[in-house]
Design a protein around this motif. Structure first.
Motif, short mmCIF file in Angstrom:
data_model
loop_
_atom_site.label_atom_id
_atom_site.label_comp_id
_atom_site.label_asym_id
_atom_site.label_seq_id
_atom_site.Cartn_x
_atom_site.Cartn_y
_atom_site.Cartn_z
N LEU A 4 0.82 -1.21 0.00
CA LEU A 4 0.00 0.00 0.00
C LEU A 4 0.86 1.26 0.00
CD1 LEU A 4 -2.88 1.19 0.14
CD2 LEU A 4 -2.67 1.15 2.64
N ILE A 5 1.98 1.22 0.70
CA ILE A 5 2.87 2.39 0.75
C ILE A 5 3.36 2.73 -0.65
CG2 ILE A 5 5.11 3.21 1.57
CD1 ILE A 5 4.62 1.61 4.14
N ALA A 7 0.05 0.89 10.15
CA ALA A 7 0.80 1.40 9.00
C ALA A 7 -0.11 1.74 7.84
CB ALA A 7 1.84 0.35 8.57
N MET A 8 -1.12 0.91 7.60
CA MET A 8 -2.07 1.21 6.52
C MET A 8 -2.86 2.48 6.82
SD MET A 8 -3.51 -2.44 5.09
CE MET A 8 -3.64 -3.36 6.62
N GLY A 9 -3.23 2.65 8.08
CA GLY A 9 -3.95 3.86 8.46
C GLY A 9 -3.10 5.10 8.29
N VAL A 10 -1.83 5.02 8.70
CA VAL A 10 -0.92 6.16 8.55
C VAL A 10 -0.66 6.45 7.08
CG1 VAL A 10 1.40 7.02 9.02
CG2 VAL A 10 0.14 5.79 10.80
N THR A 11 -0.52 5.39 6.27
CA THR A 11 -0.30 5.58 4.83
C THR A 11 -1.47 6.31 4.19
OG1 THR A 11 1.01 3.55 4.72
CG2 THR A 11 0.13 4.41 2.65
N ILE A 12 -2.68 5.91 4.51
CA ILE A 12 -3.86 6.59 3.97
C ILE A 12 -3.94 8.02 4.49
CG2 ILE A 12 -6.39 6.57 3.95
CD1 ILE A 12 -6.25 3.51 4.04
N GLY A 13 -3.61 8.20 5.78
CA GLY A 13 -3.64 9.56 6.34
C GLY A 13 -2.62 10.47 5.68
N VAL A 14 -1.40 9.96 5.44
CA VAL A 14 -0.37 10.74 4.76
C VAL A 14 -0.80 11.08 3.35
CG1 VAL A 14 1.94 10.56 3.76
CG2 VAL A 14 1.58 9.97 6.15
N SER A 15 -1.41 10.12 2.67
CA SER A 15 -1.86 10.36 1.29
C SER A 15 -2.95 11.43 1.26
CB SER A 15 -2.39 9.06 0.68
OG SER A 15 -1.40 8.06 0.68
N LEU A 16 -3.89 11.36 2.19
CA LEU A 16 -4.95 12.36 2.24
C LEU A 16 -4.39 13.74 2.56
CD1 LEU A 16 -7.77 10.38 4.11
CD2 LEU A 16 -7.65 10.96 1.67
N LEU A 17 -3.39 13.79 3.45
CA LEU A 17 -2.76 15.07 3.78
C LEU A 17 -2.09 15.68 2.56
CD1 LEU A 17 -1.78 17.20 5.82
CD2 LEU A 17 0.18 15.70 6.28
N LEU A 18 -1.35 14.85 1.80
CA LEU A 18 -0.67 15.35 0.60
C LEU A 18 -1.68 15.79 -0.45
CD1 LEU A 18 2.21 12.72 0.32
CD2 LEU A 18 2.43 15.13 0.95
N LEU A 19 -2.75 15.02 -0.62
CA LEU A 19 -3.77 15.38 -1.60
C LEU A 19 -4.46 16.68 -1.21
CD1 LEU A 19 -5.35 11.87 -2.28
CD2 LEU A 19 -3.96 13.21 -3.86
N TYR A 20 -4.71 16.85 0.08
CA TYR A 20 -5.31 18.10 0.54
C TYR A 20 -4.40 19.29 0.28
CZ TYR A 20 -6.58 21.81 3.78
OH TYR A 20 -6.86 23.04 4.32
N ARG A 21 -3.12 19.13 0.59
CA ARG A 21 -2.18 20.24 0.39
C ARG A 21 -2.06 20.60 -1.09
NH1 ARG A 21 2.97 19.03 4.42
NH2 ARG A 21 1.88 19.49 6.39
N GLN A 22 -2.13 19.59 -1.96
CA GLN A 22 -1.96 19.84 -3.39
C GLN A 22 -3.22 20.38 -4.05
OE1 GLN A 22 0.67 19.28 -5.83
NE2 GLN A 22 1.96 19.39 -4.03
#
Length: 245
Positions: A16-17, A201-216
């Motif tokens: 997933l990462i 780890a899967m939860g953090v990966t999804i959270g990091v992805s959502l954070l990056l998508l929000y910033r972009q």
């Protein structure tokens, strides 16, 4: 022999990462936003046209901005190389590290094979980051040579139009590689949580992805850049109409 604790959730957490890291750009495209770097390409295109219309002795500010970009790439590349050297060195004696950590009460139990897989995942991420930064520096070197070849001429001629457009493309690709390396640090943080547990780890990966998508796509900065690009395009269209009149 497959380790007893190498189950589907652990493998899925690792995959997933890398999936979210690779699918980041396509997801933004599907959302109709595109990365900020892609939106800023038209800004760099106008920047190169302005360079073409300016005498060489008046390019001091442009040199300072390009120097700052080069310093950022070199800094991240050097820092990542130090981290990568430490990870590779630790990976060579991973059995000793595993034996030391498993004696600690807060560290979850796991086999040496799974521990090595997690550690190798983190090492691979940092290796990709390092190569992204070094490739960004190479692309920037190409773009600097192309910028140096832009002489004082009319940007509307066919040859100058091609030169300006391709210089902006190479510069945008350089920043794209830089951004990919920086983005890898976010997913390296997610990889650290593999040692906590696959679901965490899967939860953090999804959270990091959502954070990056929000910033972009939806942050104040991204919306401001979008409005800036639209205003600049409208300004250029108005200038072209006035030129034709």
């Amino acid at each position: 022999m497959i380790p007893y604790d190498l189950d589907f959730p652990r493998v899925a957490a690792v995959l997933l990462i890398f999936f979210m890291w690779g699918a980041y750009g396509p997801i933004l495209s599907l959302l109709g936003r595109g990365t900020l770097n892609a939106q800023l390409h038209v800004v760099r295109l106008r920047w190169m046209r302005m360079l073409l219309n300016s005498p060489r002795e008046n390019r001091v500010i442009d040199a300072i901005m390009l120097g700052q970009l080069s310093s950022s790439m070199a800094f991240f590349g050097s820092a990542t190389l130090i981290l990568l050297a430490g990870l590779v060195g630790t990976l060579a004696s991973v059995n000793h590290v595993h034996a030391s950590l498993t004696t600690m009460s807060f560290f979850p139990p796991m086999s040496l094979a799974v521990f090595t897989l997690y550690f190798a995942t983190l090492t691979v991420i940092m290796a990709v980051c390092f190569f992204s930064f070094t490739y960004a520096l190479r692309k920037l070197a190409y773009s600097l040579a192309m910028i140096g070849g832009l002489n004082n001429a009319d940007a509307r001629t066919p040859h100058c139009t091609v030169m300006v457009a391709q210089t902006a493309v190479v510069l945008t690709e350089a920043v794209k590689s830089l951004n990919n390396g920086i983005r890898g640090y976010y997913f390296a943080v997610a990889a650290l949580f593999l040692f906590v547990g696959p679901y965490v780890a899967m939860g953090v990966t999804i959270g990091v992805s959502l954070l990056l998508l929000y910033r972009q796509g939806f942050s104040t900065e991204s919306l401001a850049i979008e409005r800036y690009v639209v205003a600049m395009n409208d300004l250029e269209m108005e200038a072209e109409r006035q030129g034709k009149l």
